[in-house]
Write a protein that holds these residues in place. Structure first.
Motif, PDB file in Angstrom:
ATOM      1  N   SER A 274       0.752  -0.824  -0.134  1.00 45.57           N
ATOM      2  CA  SER A 274      -0.374  -0.077  -0.097  1.00 45.57           C
ATOM      3  C   SER A 274       1.050   1.663   0.275  1.00 45.57           C
ATOM      4  O   SER A 274       0.576   2.628   0.804  1.00 45.57           O
ATOM      5  N   GLY A 275       2.218   1.096  -0.773  1.00 44.08           N
ATOM      6  CA  GLY A 275       3.123   2.530  -1.229  1.00 44.08           C
ATOM      7  C   GLY A 275       3.541   2.784   0.507  1.00 44.08           C
ATOM      8  O   GLY A 275       4.536   4.082  -0.026  1.00 44.08           O
ATOM      9  N   ARG A 276       3.502   2.139   1.080  1.00 47.72           N
ATOM     10  CA  ARG A 276       4.654   1.879   1.904  1.00 47.72           C
ATOM     11  C   ARG A 276       5.458   0.893   1.960  1.00 47.72           C
ATOM     12  O   ARG A 276       5.479  -0.367   1.874  1.00 47.72           O
ATOM     13  N   THR A 277       6.867   1.556   2.566  1.00 43.84           N
ATOM     14  CA  THR A 277       8.279   0.502   2.832  1.00 43.84           C
ATOM     15  C   THR A 277       9.496   0.658   4.023  1.00 43.84           C
ATOM     16  O   THR A 277       9.271   1.287   4.389  1.00 43.84           O
ATOM     17  N   VAL A 278       8.964  -0.910   3.926  1.00 43.47           N
ATOM     18  CA  VAL A 278       9.657  -1.049   5.279  1.00 43.47           C
ATOM     19  C   VAL A 278      11.199  -1.369   5.081  1.00 43.47           C
ATOM     20  O   VAL A 278      11.249  -2.273   3.957  1.00 43.47           O
ATOM     21  N   ARG A 279      12.093  -1.798   5.994  1.00 44.60           N
ATOM     22  CA  ARG A 279      13.253  -2.205   5.884  1.00 44.60           C
ATOM     23  C   ARG A 279      13.504  -3.929   6.469  1.00 44.60           C
ATOM     24  O   ARG A 279      13.142  -4.158   7.208  1.00 44.60           O
ATOM     25  N   LEU A 280      14.160  -3.971   5.333  1.00 50.45           N
ATOM     26  CA  LEU A 280      14.413  -5.778   6.361  1.00 50.45           C
ATOM     27  C   LEU A 280      15.654  -5.939   7.090  1.00 50.45           C
ATOM     28  O   LEU A 280      16.509  -5.390   5.883  1.00 50.45           O
ATOM     29  N   PHE A 281      15.886  -5.757   8.145  1.00 48.91           N
ATOM     30  CA  PHE A 281      17.231  -6.555   9.105  1.00 48.91           C
ATOM     31  C   PHE A 281      17.519  -7.325   9.084  1.00 48.91           C
ATOM     32  O   PHE A 281      17.181  -8.578   9.153  1.00 48.91           O
ATOM     33  N   PRO A 282      18.952  -7.750   8.532  1.00 46.82           N
ATOM     34  CA  PRO A 282      19.453  -8.904   8.830  1.00 46.82           C
ATOM     35  C   PRO A 282      19.725  -9.171  10.107  1.00 46.82           C
ATOM     36  O   PRO A 282      20.060  -8.591  11.073  1.00 46.82           O
ATOM     37  N   GLN A 283      19.887 -10.722  10.955  1.00 44.25           N
ATOM     38  CA  GLN A 283      19.339 -11.172  11.385  1.00 44.25           C
ATOM     39  C   GLN A 283      20.305 -12.312  12.293  1.00 44.25           C
ATOM     40  O   GLN A 283      20.880 -12.332  10.944  1.00 44.25           O
ATOM     41  N   PRO A 284      21.186 -12.281  13.577  1.00 39.85           N
ATOM     42  CA  PRO A 284      21.932 -13.126  13.588  1.00 39.85           C
ATOM     43  C   PRO A 284      21.741 -14.775  13.747  1.00 39.85           C
ATOM     44  O   PRO A 284      22.838 -14.654  13.279  1.00 39.85           O
TER      45      PRO A 284
ATOM     46  N   GLN B 253      -1.551  -6.623  -2.348  1.00 42.20           N
ATOM     47  CA  GLN B 253       0.340  -7.256  -2.379  1.00 42.20           C
ATOM     48  C   GLN B 253       1.240  -6.885  -1.656  1.00 42.20           C
ATOM     49  O   GLN B 253       1.361  -5.438  -1.442  1.00 42.20           O
ATOM     50  N   LEU B 254       2.037  -8.060  -0.913  1.00 45.31           N
ATOM     51  CA  LEU B 254       3.079  -7.551   0.095  1.00 45.31           C
ATOM     52  C   LEU B 254       4.006  -7.451  -0.926  1.00 45.31           C
ATOM     53  O   LEU B 254       4.675  -8.946  -1.442  1.00 45.31           O
ATOM     54  N   GLU B 255       5.233  -6.771  -1.892  1.00 38.71           N
ATOM     55  CA  GLU B 255       6.184  -6.854  -2.548  1.00 38.71           C
ATOM     56  C   GLU B 255       7.509  -6.898  -2.010  1.00 38.71           C
ATOM     57  O   GLU B 255       7.777  -5.722  -1.323  1.00 38.71           O
ATOM     58  N   PHE B 256       8.448  -8.407  -2.324  1.00 32.88           N
ATOM     59  CA  PHE B 256       9.800  -8.008  -1.821  1.00 32.88           C
ATOM     60  C   PHE B 256      11.121  -7.966  -2.685  1.00 32.88           C
ATOM     61  O   PHE B 256      10.825  -7.741  -3.995  1.00 32.88           O
TER      62      PHE B 256
ATOM     63  N   LEU C 279       2.453   0.726  21.130  1.00 32.92           N
ATOM     64  CA  LEU C 279       3.484   0.541  20.429  1.00 32.92           C
ATOM     65  C   LEU C 279       3.476   0.822  18.456  1.00 32.92           C
ATOM     66  O   LEU C 279       2.480   1.099  17.990  1.00 32.92           O
ATOM     67  N   TYR C 280       4.393   1.050  18.807  1.00 33.74           N
ATOM     68  CA  TYR C 280       4.870   1.916  16.829  1.00 33.74           C
ATOM     69  C   TYR C 280       5.551   0.843  15.750  1.00 33.74           C
ATOM     70  O   TYR C 280       6.523   0.456  16.564  1.00 33.74           O
ATOM     71  N   VAL C 281       4.463   0.608  14.636  1.00 30.61           N
ATOM     72  CA  VAL C 281       6.219  -0.410  13.833  1.00 30.61           C
ATOM     73  C   VAL C 281       5.939   0.659  12.344  1.00 30.61           C
ATOM     74  O   VAL C 281       5.017   0.943  12.064  1.00 30.61           O
ATOM     75  N   ASN C 282       8.065   0.752  12.534  1.00 31.66           N
ATOM     76  CA  ASN C 282       7.601   2.155  11.655  1.00 31.66           C
ATOM     77  C   ASN C 282       6.313   3.272  11.631  1.00 31.66           C
ATOM     78  O   ASN C 282       6.790   3.451  10.199  1.00 31.66           O
ATOM     79  N   GLY C 283       6.634   3.545  12.923  1.00 26.94           N
ATOM     80  CA  GLY C 283       5.809   4.933  13.115  1.00 26.94           C
ATOM     81  C   GLY C 283       4.281   4.451  12.694  1.00 26.94           C
ATOM     82  O   GLY C 283       3.571   6.263  13.525  1.00 26.94           O
ATOM     83  N   VAL C 284       3.665   3.334  12.436  1.00 27.43           N
ATOM     84  CA  VAL C 284       2.418   3.173  13.121  1.00 27.43           C
ATOM     85  C   VAL C 284       2.119   2.738  13.575  1.00 27.43           C
ATOM     86  O   VAL C 284       2.370   1.650  14.506  1.00 27.43           O
ATOM     87  N   PRO C 285       0.865   3.404  14.498  1.00 27.56           N
ATOM     88  CA  PRO C 285       0.590   2.992  15.797  1.00 27.56           C
ATOM     89  C   PRO C 285      -0.116   1.416  15.771  1.00 27.56           C
ATOM     90  O   PRO C 285      -0.845   1.307  14.518  1.00 27.56           O
ATOM     91  N   VAL C 286       0.123   0.380  15.824  1.00 29.84           N
ATOM     92  CA  VAL C 286      -0.396  -1.217  16.107  1.00 29.84           C
ATOM     93  C   VAL C 286      -0.885  -1.361  16.607  1.00 29.84           C
ATOM     94  O   VAL C 286      -0.897  -0.921  18.655  1.00 29.84           O
ATOM     95  N   ASN C 287      -1.587  -2.773  17.445  1.00 32.78           N
ATOM     96  CA  ASN C 287      -2.432  -3.499  18.335  1.00 32.78           C
ATOM     97  C   ASN C 287      -1.425  -4.273  19.248  1.00 32.78           C
ATOM     98  O   ASN C 287      -0.740  -5.022  18.598  1.00 32.78           O
ATOM     99  N   PRO C 288      -1.379  -3.458  20.804  1.00 29.83           N
ATOM    100  CA  PRO C 288      -0.166  -4.145  21.574  1.00 29.83           C
ATOM    101  C   PRO C 288      -0.609  -5.651  21.324  1.00 29.83           C
ATOM    102  O   PRO C 288       0.136  -6.383  22.070  1.00 29.83           O
ATOM    103  N   ALA C 289      -2.423  -5.828  21.761  1.00 29.43           N
ATOM    104  CA  ALA C 289      -2.477  -6.763  22.582  1.00 29.43           C
ATOM    105  C   ALA C 289      -2.640  -7.890  21.064  1.00 29.43           C
ATOM    106  O   ALA C 289      -2.497  -9.731  21.228  1.00 29.43           O
ATOM    107  N   GLN C 290      -1.840  -7.931  19.931  1.00 29.06           N
ATOM    108  CA  GLN C 290      -0.898  -8.712  19.265  1.00 29.06           C
ATOM    109  C   GLN C 290      -0.062  -9.072  19.375  1.00 29.06           C
ATOM    110  O   GLN C 290       0.677 -10.532  19.300  1.00 29.06           O
ATOM    111  N   TRP C 291       1.045  -8.901  20.289  1.00 22.76           N
ATOM    112  CA  TRP C 291       2.228  -8.931  20.662  1.00 22.76           C
ATOM    113  C   TRP C 291       2.541  -9.222  21.981  1.00 22.76           C
ATOM    114  O   TRP C 291       3.481  -9.633  22.749  1.00 22.76           O
TER     115      TRP C 291
END
Ligand SMILES: [Zn+2]
Length: 278
Positions: free
Chosen positions: A44-54, A74-77, A249-261
């Motif tokens: 939906s026009g929002r791009t988020v970074r994927l970070f390398p994990q240990p 569509q979620l594009e990689f 909780l904010y995920v990449n600047g957007v308020p998200v539902n803490p009850a999912q976490w």
């Protein structure tokens, strides 16, 4: 032995182009993983970074904003050059958020933000830092039940505010300690007019938490908090009509539902003490 290694790889980080859940409700967070060449994801026009994990592979967090129109997306990689490597279909369901009225006195209702309050907060939300300090599961900041869930459409004294509840309110007596939901760098420790005593923590790689209406602080800006550390104390400062904790909780600047976490239980309805406090 080789079979075992293969199995571990297959269920773990060996997989490419994962987006979970693929059926999400408004306000939820989609975990995006790839063991291949994807370095960001777009929806939906929002791009988020994927970070390398240990442990290998990359991970990013895609928020589904509350105001998303339910439907198929569509979620594009994306690769380093912005090229679309893969697309996954995400179904967004209606979370059926309710409406909730908050009764408040005139002085409380007419409170204006402190000079710089809005800007400081916007700056915090916008920032995304490189080092991941959080790990799941997150911990609830206080043990109390939920007076007001995330996403409810808010009315003040019966009048629609046009806004929704961007966090969760938990019942707690004044003075009780408030704990960091995960490790992170403390970015804001301030007394604001609207938010009251505020602590904001950057957990890294796009995850942030905030705690409002605090009566006091137990941390300082720039400190590194560990999961469960006391960062402040319950209060009713700012736009609040009674002691409680509002946290978000904010995920990449957007308020998200803490009850999912974090697993949280709703307070029994009809209880006078369970009225919302903003
Ligand atoms: Zn609240």
């Amino acid at each position: 032995m080789r079979k075992l290694a293969f199995l571990v790889a297959a269920i773990g980080w060996g997989q490419t182009f994962q987006a979970t859940p693929s059926v999400a409700r408004q306000g939820e967070t989609i975990r995006v993983r790839d063991a291949g060449a994807a370095t960001s994801a777009r929806m939906s026009g929002r791009t988020v970074r994927l970070f390398p994990q240990p442990e290998g592979g990359r991970l990013g967090l895609m928020p589904v904003p509350v105001l998303t129109t339910p439907g198929s997306f569509q979620l594009e990689f994306l690769g380093d050059n912005g090229k679309v490597l893969h697309a996954a279909t995400i179904t967004v369901r209606d979370a059926r958020f309710r409406t909730q009225n908050v009764v408040m006195g005139r002085e409380i209702q007419e409170l204006q933000p402190s000079p710089g309050e809005t800007e400081t907060f916007a700056e915090f939300r916008k920032s995304v830092s490189e080092i991941r300090r959080w790990a799941e599961p997150l911990a609830a900041p206080v043990p109390g039940c939920m007076i007001s869930p995330f996403g409810v459409k808010r009315l003040h004294n019966g009048k629609p505010t046009g806004d929704y509840h961007g966090g969760i309110d938990q019942r707690s007596p004044a003075g009780r300690p408030v704990h960091a939901v995960a490790a992170g760098v403390v970015k804001i420790v301030r007394k604001f007019n609207l938010r009251g005593g505020t602590v904001a923590i950057d957990h890294g790689q796009g995850l942030e938490s905030v705690y409002l209406h605090l009566s006091g602080f137990a941390t300082t800006e720039g400190a590194v908090a560990q999961k469960g550390d006391v960062v402040g104390y319950i209060g009713s400062t700012g736009r609040s009509t009674g002691a409680h904790l509002h946290w978000a909780l904010y995920v990449n600047g957007v308020p998200v539902n803490p009850a999912q976490w974090v697993p949280l239980t709703a307070c029994p309805t009809g209880n006078r003490k369970a009225r919302p406090h903003s």
